[in-house]
Design a protein around this motif. Sequence first.
Motif, PDB file in Angstrom:
ATOM      1  N   MET A   1      29.314  27.098  45.804  1.00 29.88           N
ATOM      2  CA  MET A   1      30.538  27.875  45.731  1.00 29.88           C
ATOM      3  C   MET A   1      31.393  27.624  46.961  1.00 29.88           C
ATOM      4  N   ALA A   2      32.664  27.624  46.759  1.00 28.53           N
ATOM      5  CA  ALA A   2      33.612  27.435  47.854  1.00 28.53           C
ATOM      6  C   ALA A   2      33.823  28.752  48.604  1.00 28.53           C
ATOM      7  N   ILE A   3      33.984  28.645  49.888  1.00 31.19           N
ATOM      8  CA  ILE A   3      34.235  29.829  50.705  1.00 31.19           C
ATOM      9  C   ILE A   3      35.700  30.222  50.546  1.00 31.19           C
ATOM     10  N   ASP A   4      35.965  31.503  50.349  1.00 27.21           N
ATOM     11  CA  ASP A   4      37.319  32.013  50.178  1.00 27.21           C
ATOM     12  C   ASP A   4      37.951  32.252  51.549  1.00 27.21           C
ATOM     13  N   TRP A   5      38.426  31.158  52.167  1.00 30.86           N
ATOM     14  CA  TRP A   5      38.991  31.257  53.509  1.00 30.86           C
ATOM     15  C   TRP A   5      40.239  32.123  53.534  1.00 30.86           C
ATOM     16  N   ILE A   6      41.040  32.045  52.495  1.00 35.08           N
ATOM     17  CA  ILE A   6      42.255  32.866  52.445  1.00 35.08           C
ATOM     18  C   ILE A   6      41.887  34.343  52.423  1.00 35.08           C
ATOM     19  N   GLY A   7      40.866  34.689  51.671  1.00 35.10           N
ATOM     20  CA  GLY A   7      40.411  36.083  51.617  1.00 35.10           C
ATOM     21  C   GLY A   7      39.891  36.572  52.955  1.00 35.10           C
ATOM     22  N   ASP A  51      30.541  34.310  43.892  1.00 35.93           N
ATOM     23  CA  ASP A  51      30.790  34.184  42.462  1.00 35.93           C
ATOM     24  C   ASP A  51      32.295  34.323  42.243  1.00 35.93           C
ATOM     25  N   SER A  52      32.953  33.270  41.819  1.00 39.89           N
ATOM     26  CA  SER A  52      34.412  33.273  41.723  1.00 39.89           C
ATOM     27  C   SER A  52      34.949  34.264  40.691  1.00 39.89           C
ATOM     28  N   LYS A  53      34.087  34.802  39.843  1.00 41.68           N
ATOM     29  CA  LYS A  53      34.518  35.805  38.864  1.00 41.68           C
ATOM     30  C   LYS A  53      34.478  37.223  39.432  1.00 41.68           C
ATOM     31  N   ASN A  54      33.868  37.405  40.576  1.00 41.71           N
ATOM     32  CA  ASN A  54      33.683  38.733  41.165  1.00 41.71           C
ATOM     33  C   ASN A  54      34.856  39.054  42.096  1.00 41.71           C
ATOM     34  N   VAL A  55      36.015  39.339  41.495  1.00 43.22           N
ATOM     35  CA  VAL A  55      37.249  39.520  42.260  1.00 43.22           C
ATOM     36  C   VAL A  55      37.623  40.979  42.474  1.00 43.22           C
ATOM     37  N   TRP A  56      36.882  41.899  41.910  1.00 40.19           N
ATOM     38  CA  TRP A  56      37.359  43.277  41.778  1.00 40.19           C
ATOM     39  C   TRP A  56      37.481  44.026  43.097  1.00 40.19           C
ATOM     40  N   VAL A  57      36.610  43.794  44.053  1.00 39.76           N
ATOM     41  CA  VAL A  57      36.705  44.506  45.335  1.00 39.76           C
ATOM     42  C   VAL A  57      37.950  44.048  46.088  1.00 39.76           C
ATOM     43  N   ALA A  86      52.728  44.919  53.025  1.00 40.16           N
ATOM     44  CA  ALA A  86      52.956  44.972  51.583  1.00 40.16           C
ATOM     45  C   ALA A  86      53.174  43.561  51.032  1.00 40.16           C
ATOM     46  N   GLY A  87      53.985  42.773  51.726  1.00 37.61           N
ATOM     47  CA  GLY A  87      54.241  41.411  51.271  1.00 37.61           C
ATOM     48  C   GLY A  87      52.992  40.551  51.254  1.00 37.61           C
ATOM     49  N   THR A  88      52.208  40.654  52.311  1.00 37.26           N
ATOM     50  CA  THR A  88      50.960  39.885  52.381  1.00 37.26           C
ATOM     51  C   THR A  88      49.984  40.325  51.288  1.00 37.26           C
ATOM     52  N   SER A  89      49.931  41.620  51.049  1.00 30.51           N
ATOM     53  CA  SER A  89      49.020  42.133  50.015  1.00 30.51           C
ATOM     54  C   SER A  89      49.466  41.708  48.622  1.00 30.51           C
ATOM     55  N   VAL A  90      50.773  41.707  48.373  1.00 27.97           N
ATOM     56  CA  VAL A  90      51.282  41.238  47.081  1.00 27.97           C
ATOM     57  C   VAL A  90      50.940  39.762  46.892  1.00 27.97           C
ATOM     58  N   LEU A  91      51.083  38.964  47.947  1.00 28.31           N
ATOM     59  CA  LEU A  91      50.699  37.551  47.857  1.00 28.31           C
ATOM     60  C   LEU A  91      49.210  37.401  47.555  1.00 28.31           C
ATOM     61  N   MET A  92      48.389  38.260  48.142  1.00 32.39           N
ATOM     62  CA  MET A  92      46.943  38.199  47.893  1.00 32.39           C
ATOM     63  C   MET A  92      46.634  38.569  46.446  1.00 32.39           C
ATOM     64  N   VAL A  93      47.311  39.588  45.927  1.00 31.80           N
ATOM     65  CA  VAL A  93      47.123  39.956  44.515  1.00 31.80           C
ATOM     66  C   VAL A  93      47.530  38.788  43.627  1.00 31.80           C
ATOM     67  N   GLY A  94      48.633  38.123  43.961  1.00 31.82           N
ATOM     68  CA  GLY A  94      49.072  36.961  43.192  1.00 31.82           C
ATOM     69  C   GLY A  94      48.066  35.826  43.229  1.00 31.82           C
ATOM     70  N   LYS A  95      47.489  35.581  44.405  1.00 32.30           N
ATOM     71  CA  LYS A  95      46.462  34.535  44.530  1.00 32.30           C
ATOM     72  C   LYS A  95      45.255  34.853  43.652  1.00 32.30           C
ATOM     73  N   ILE A  96      44.835  36.107  43.666  1.00 30.94           N
ATOM     74  CA  ILE A  96      43.680  36.510  42.844  1.00 30.94           C
ATOM     75  C   ILE A  96      44.028  36.392  41.364  1.00 30.94           C
ATOM     76  N   ALA A  97      45.237  36.837  40.988  1.00 29.49           N
ATOM     77  CA  ALA A  97      45.655  36.754  39.582  1.00 29.49           C
ATOM     78  C   ALA A  97      45.698  35.302  39.111  1.00 29.49           C
ATOM     79  N   GLY A  99      43.872  32.900  40.241  1.00 24.59           N
ATOM     80  CA  GLY A  99      42.486  32.491  40.105  1.00 24.59           C
ATOM     81  C   GLY A  99      41.880  32.980  38.809  1.00 24.59           C
ATOM     82  N   ILE A 100      42.265  34.188  38.385  1.00 24.10           N
ATOM     83  CA  ILE A 100      41.757  34.731  37.123  1.00 24.10           C
ATOM     84  C   ILE A 100      42.321  33.932  35.955  1.00 24.10           C
ATOM     85  N   VAL A 101      43.618  33.629  35.992  1.00 23.25           N
ATOM     86  CA  VAL A 101      44.261  32.898  34.902  1.00 23.25           C
ATOM     87  C   VAL A 101      43.727  31.478  34.798  1.00 23.25           C
ATOM     88  N   LYS A 102      43.591  30.798  35.962  1.00 26.51           N
ATOM     89  CA  LYS A 102      43.105  29.413  35.955  1.00 26.51           C
ATOM     90  C   LYS A 102      41.639  29.338  35.591  1.00 26.51           C
TER      91      LYS A 102
END
Length: 107
Positions: A1-7, A51-57, A86-97, A99-102
């Motif tokens: 698994m790849a490390i989530d450096w952005i997270g 686990d790349s599917k475990n995004v909920w936290v 707020a802007g950084t958090s919105v970007l993080m939500v977008g990154k996670i979304a 990842g879910i779509v892809k």
Amino acid sequence: MAIDWIGFCYAAFVSSGGIIGYVKAGSVASLVAGLVFGVLAGIGAYLISQDSKNVWVLLGTSGSLSVVMGMRFLNSWKFMPAGLMAGTSVLMVGKIAMGIVKGPHQS
């Protein structure tokens, strides 16, 4: 698994924001909230790394910060710190979304 450096960088950013709020303004609430949300974001980044599917936290943490800090920004119109967080958090939500779509990468 790849490390989530952005997270992990996001988690460090949130934690450092709480520490800076305490140092500059003496705000214990900023310190506690920053550290709690930073630790939760770090746990979320760790879980995504396992686990790349475990995004909920991480999604819950960044989504909550998006809403709370977004409301603070809309009430004050001050970019620092509410708008930046707020802007950084919105970007993080977008990154996670995205990842879910892809979906997870096939290895």
